[in-house]
Write an enzyme that holds these catalytic residues in place. Structure first.
Site, short mmCIF file in Angstrom:
data_model
loop_
_atom_site.label_atom_id
_atom_site.label_comp_id
_atom_site.label_asym_id
_atom_site.label_seq_id
_atom_site.Cartn_x
_atom_site.Cartn_y
_atom_site.Cartn_z
CB SER A 291 -1.01 0.14 1.24
OG SER A 291 0.39 0.31 2.40
CG ASP A 292 1.56 5.76 -1.27
OD1 ASP A 292 2.03 6.08 -0.45
OD2 ASP A 292 1.27 6.97 -2.29
CD1 TRP A 293 4.18 5.16 4.69
CD2 TRP A 293 4.80 4.37 2.70
NE1 TRP A 293 5.95 4.57 4.59
CE2 TRP A 293 5.77 3.74 2.86
CE3 TRP A 293 4.84 3.93 1.42
CZ2 TRP A 293 7.03 3.27 2.51
CZ3 TRP A 293 5.14 2.69 0.94
CH2 TRP A 293 6.29 2.55 1.75
CD GLN A 294 -1.08 8.33 7.47
OE1 GLN A 294 -1.49 7.90 8.41
NE2 GLN A 294 -0.71 9.29 6.54
CB ALA A 295 -2.81 3.80 0.33
#
Ligand code: NOJ
Length: 884
Positions: free
Chosen positions: A291-295
């Site tokens: 995942s992208d960061w906090q995605a």
């Protein structure tokens, strides 16, 4: 309603955290008229096909030894700033595996010292030189490797550059998917040959910064509850946005980062259509999706939709909670995620690990992203575990020379009248503009380059890195002037109008005006630009500066550093402006690179990787700057389809100022003798058959007592994400008051199936159906250097696919050839089946249509002196053989 079903899917049996996101997710698909992403389950399990076989076996031997907790530990980040890298997952000390380190950026090791800052992706794209793209990837990969990084978070194909104002377009390569695809493939090979895993990002349609994350948008004044939905149709997805990711997969990329945005109203990191169906099944991707960061927005739902690793592991930075960690352990134990899915997640992580040559006894990570101090906390999030954290390892080798070379070979000469360039011991050089000089606060004076002070050599955001040094144009040009015995004066303040006027109006002045336009990632706002540019004009009144100088100096040379095109219509044809160069974002050797070109040590051959249009409107597609769906997800309909950049201008018959693929040289070239030879490839065979059942690697106990946090001697770190349960009762461990009450009817059909699945016609191997990569034609042309200087030329092949919905032409081949004065060289390029195909939405496959196809060869998208119809050659053969 199916969309709703997908969003409801599985979350009920997870935690309260999931339930919250479920509630808010409902706001988006409630309107039936909105774009919709169909469900696709189960998540395809990897098979270790092709050259993955050996690594697959190594991974299988390893993963078969892991406990359930160890497997979960490899899928889940330890939390934001939990360890040294921008992301780390848990380790398996029992078997000697240390934590995997995920580190930005696509231009160098972010947050490190003694490492290099390379040119941006967009800049190396301008070289049109595969060798330089590979060399850059390899050099960057080596630096990451030597710092102890496992996964380099690059290269970038999303954004591709739908709108020129897109904040992060420079991290990628070009709005042309073919050029971006080559950039991706060469970068992936280079990075991974150096021994680290590449991460192709951001999957997919991550085309603007505005509204990519709701909390960020709230921060700049827009009250939305969900990320933007980029609404993309099937043809556009395949022919434009997916195309370069297919190249990355074909090149063996080990990981792919899913994006913040939604695609057709389903989040990038839980979009089963795109992750399961398109990426893993159709493209046969063998690596892992992080995942992208906090995605990540859900637990079991994202696991079943195809996410394999969550970054940085906590629900949002430093909450101490995770959608996975303990919750993934619990999800496997309660059957919401099949054990085989978890096995596949870990296999997908460990197979690329071995594939690129990483081992079970990798040296330790020798830097910290969170401090440059030698001694510091291992767990920066809570300041715990003080120890030596930075070893200040110099990983640069001789990469400065490569960066200088790429910077020069990427500099596009857009205009050169009166043989102004190359300069030859000019009597008097006046250099004007902030963009020629240093940032008064130092090259790293703004965190993540989040300001536009001094020369623009790298743009802002997580796509940046810290300079070990930065050669400014002012210092390099002065050194050259001293060597030549020239008079040299520079004024590095754009607003010192009277001093500038007095200087540039003096006799003999060769004035070089440096200007720029910056952009970056949405978490930093620079001069009111929330990542995306607010306009396409030059920053710090650059356009006025050029006009003021050129009104006084008949020999005005303009150098632009920028993250994309700017509007040059007001001044480019002024006859006092004798030369214009675009130097992109060249990285640490900026000044040396531009000096090499201005003085003819390098004969330019670079080509603009995007169009310089007369107006912003001529690009067709723009940024959505205002939410358009109340507090729900802003809806960004990509109604222009595949018509971006030059395809958009061609469609409206708009004449560009400088067309895609354009760039001058100090010599001249002539094109002749186009030949097209059919390779007599065999027919396209759609893939058929079934997969085998999902393998299960090892047993696990179903007794919750076996998954509790270890005894008191095990050091517990606050906020750190662990795989353990904190209660022996599932409901208590989940922290969900409604645990177990949501019935199985919300499970999407097949979500946890491990039974054999049908293969897709367009699939079958990494990169898609292998026959898509067959050579159908070989095209050659002769190019002669008709000038009196040795040089390099970038011949380009464009294709007209001939259909009513096809662009006038699309790029389908190029090379960069070195040709001495008076000599000739042969340009040779292959047309692959995929190059000639369109995506057929009914067949869900690539087809070669019956429309007449034409090949064009020349030096830019508007200068195509050679052409030949493929029908003369074999359209009928083509039809018989390749369509179905
Ligand atoms: C968010 C960015 O979108 C991504 O590109 C980057 O890799 C991560 N942050 C980690 O810094």
């Amino acid at each position: 309603m199916q969309g709703l079903l997908e969003l409801f899917a599985l979350v009920g049996q997870m935690t309260g955290l999931n339930r919250e996101s479920l509630t808010s997710d409902q706001t988006t698909p409630s309107n039936a008229s909105l774009a919709y992403s169909p469900p696709f389950y189960p998540s395809p399990w990897m098979t270790g096909t092709g050259d993955w076989a050996e690594a697959y076996q190594q991974a299988r031997d390893f993963v078969s030894q892991l406990t359930l907790l160890e497997k979960v530990n490899l899928t889940t980040g330890v939390g934001w700033e939990g360890e040294q890298c921008v992301g780390n997952v848990g380790s398996v000390p029992r078997l000697g595996l240390r934590s995997l380190c995920m580190q930005d950026s696509p231009v160098g090791v972010r947050f490190a010292d003694y490492s290099s800052v390379f040119s941006s992706g967009q800049t190396v794209a301008a070289t049109f030189d595969r060798g330089l793209m590979y060399a850059r990837g390899y050099a960057m990969g080596s630096e990451f490797k030597d710092k102890g990084v496992s996964v380099m978070l690059g290269p970038v194909a999303g954004p591709i550059g739908r709108s020129p104002a897109g904040g992060r377009n420079w991290e990628g390569f070009s709005p042309d998917p073919y050029l971006t695809g080559v950039g991706m493939a060469e970068s992936v090979r280079g990075i991974q040959d150096a021994g680290v895993i590449a991460c192709a990002k951001h999957f997919i349609a991550n085309e603007q910064e505005h509204f990519r994350q709701a909390p960020e948008a709230i921060g700049y004044g827009f009250n939305i509850t969900e990320s933007i939905s980029e609404n993309v149709d099937d043809v556009t997805m395949h022919e434009l946005y997916l195309w370069p990711f297919a190249d990355a997969v074909k090149a063996g990329v080990g990981s792919i980062m899913c994006s913040y945005n939604q695609i057709n109203n389903s989040y990038g990191c839980q979009n089963s259509k795109l992750l399961n169906n398109v990426l893993k099944d159709e493209l046969g991707f063998q690596g892992f999706v992080m995942s992208d960061w906090q995605a990540q927005h859900t637990g079991a739902a994202s696991a079943n939709a195809g996410l394999d690793m969550t970054m940085p592991g906590d629900t949002s930075f430093n909450t101490g909670y995770s959608y996975w960690g303990s919750n993934l352990t619990l999800a496997v134990l309660n059957g919401t995620v099949a054990p085989a899915r978890l096995d596949d997640m870990v296999m997908r992580i460990m197979t690329p690990y071995f594939y690129v040559g990483l081992t079970l006894d990798e040296p330790e990570i020798n830097f910290s992203s969170w401090t440059k101090d030698t001694i510091g906390p291992l767990h920066a999030s809570v300041g715990a575990d003080i120890q030596q954290i930075n070893y200040h390892v110099d990983v640069r080798r001789d990469h400065g020379a490569l960066i200088r070379n790429i910077g020069a070979r990427a500099t596009v000469l857009l205009k050169n009248t009166n043989n102004t360039l190359p300069l030859d011991r000019p009597k008097f050089v006046a250099v004007i503009g902030e963009d020629a000089g240093p940032n008064p606060w130092g090259p790293n004076g703004c965190a993540d380059r989040g300001c536009d002070n001094g020369t623009l050599a790298a743009a802002w955001g997580s796509g940046s890195a810290d300079f070990t040094y930065l050669v400014t144009p002012d210092s390099a040009l002065q050194a050259q002037a001293l060597q030549d015995g020239s008079r040299y004066e520079s004024i590095l303040d754009n607003y010192a109008t009277s001093q500038i006027s007095a200087l540039v109006s003096q006799a003999n002045a060769t004035t070089i005006v440096f200007v720029n336009a910056d952009s970056g990632e949405g978490y930093i706002s620079v001069d009111g630009n929330e990542g995306d540019r607010n306009n396409l004009t030059l920053w710090h009144s650059g356009d006025a500066l050029i006009q003021n100088v050129s009104a006084l100096c008949p020999n005005t040379i303009v150098v632009i550093h920028s993250t994309g095109p700017t509007l040059v219509g007001d001044w480019y044809d002024n006859e006092n402006i004798t030369a214009i160069l675009w130097a992109g974002l060249p990285g640490q050797e900026s000044g040396n690179s531009i000096t090499d070109v201005l003085y003819g040590k390098v004969n330019p051959a670079a080509r603009t990787p995007f169009t310089w249009a007369p107006t912003r409107e001529s690009y067709g597609a723009d940024i959505l700057y205002e939410p358009n769906n109340g507090e729900g997800a802003p809806q960004n309909n990509f109604t222009e389809g595949i018509f971006i950049d030059y395809r958009a201008l061609d469609r409206t018959n708009t004449t560009p100022i400088y067309e895609f693929g354009f760039g001058l040289s100090y010599t001249t070239f002539e094109y002749s003798d186009l030949t097209i030879t059919s390779a007599n490839a065999s027919a396209y065979v759609p893939t058929t058959g079934m997969t085998s059942a999902a393998p299960v690697l090892g047993n696990y106990s179903t007794n919750l007592n076996d998954y509790q946090f270890p005894n008191s001697s095990f050091p517990y770190v606050e906020q750190y994400i662990y795989p353990y349960l904190n209660a022996t009762n599932a409901s208590a461990a989940s922290m969900d008051p409604n645990y177990g009450q949501t019935a199985d009817q919300f499970m999407p059909p097949n979500a946890t199936s491990t039974a054999p699945q049908p293969l897709l016609a367009a699939g079958g191997a990494p990169g898609g159906n292998p026959a898509l990569w067959d050579v159908l034609y070989t095209v050659t042309a002769t190019i002669r250097n008709t000038g009196d200087r040795n040089g390099e030329e970038v011949p380009q092949l464009y294709l007209s696919l001939g259909g009513p919905n096809d662009p006038r032409i699309i790029l389908r081949g190029f090379d960069r050839l070195s040709i001495d004065a008076g000599e000739s060289a042969t340009f040779t390029t292959n047309l692959l089946r995929r190059d000639l195909s369109n995506w057929d939405t009914v067949q869900q496959n690539w087809v070669i249509t019956d429309y007449p196809k034409t090949v064009y060869v020349g030096s830019s998208s508007k200068n195509l002196p050679l052409s030949q119809s493929l029908s003369g050659n074999s359209t009928s053969t083509l039809r018989r053989r390749f369509s179905h």
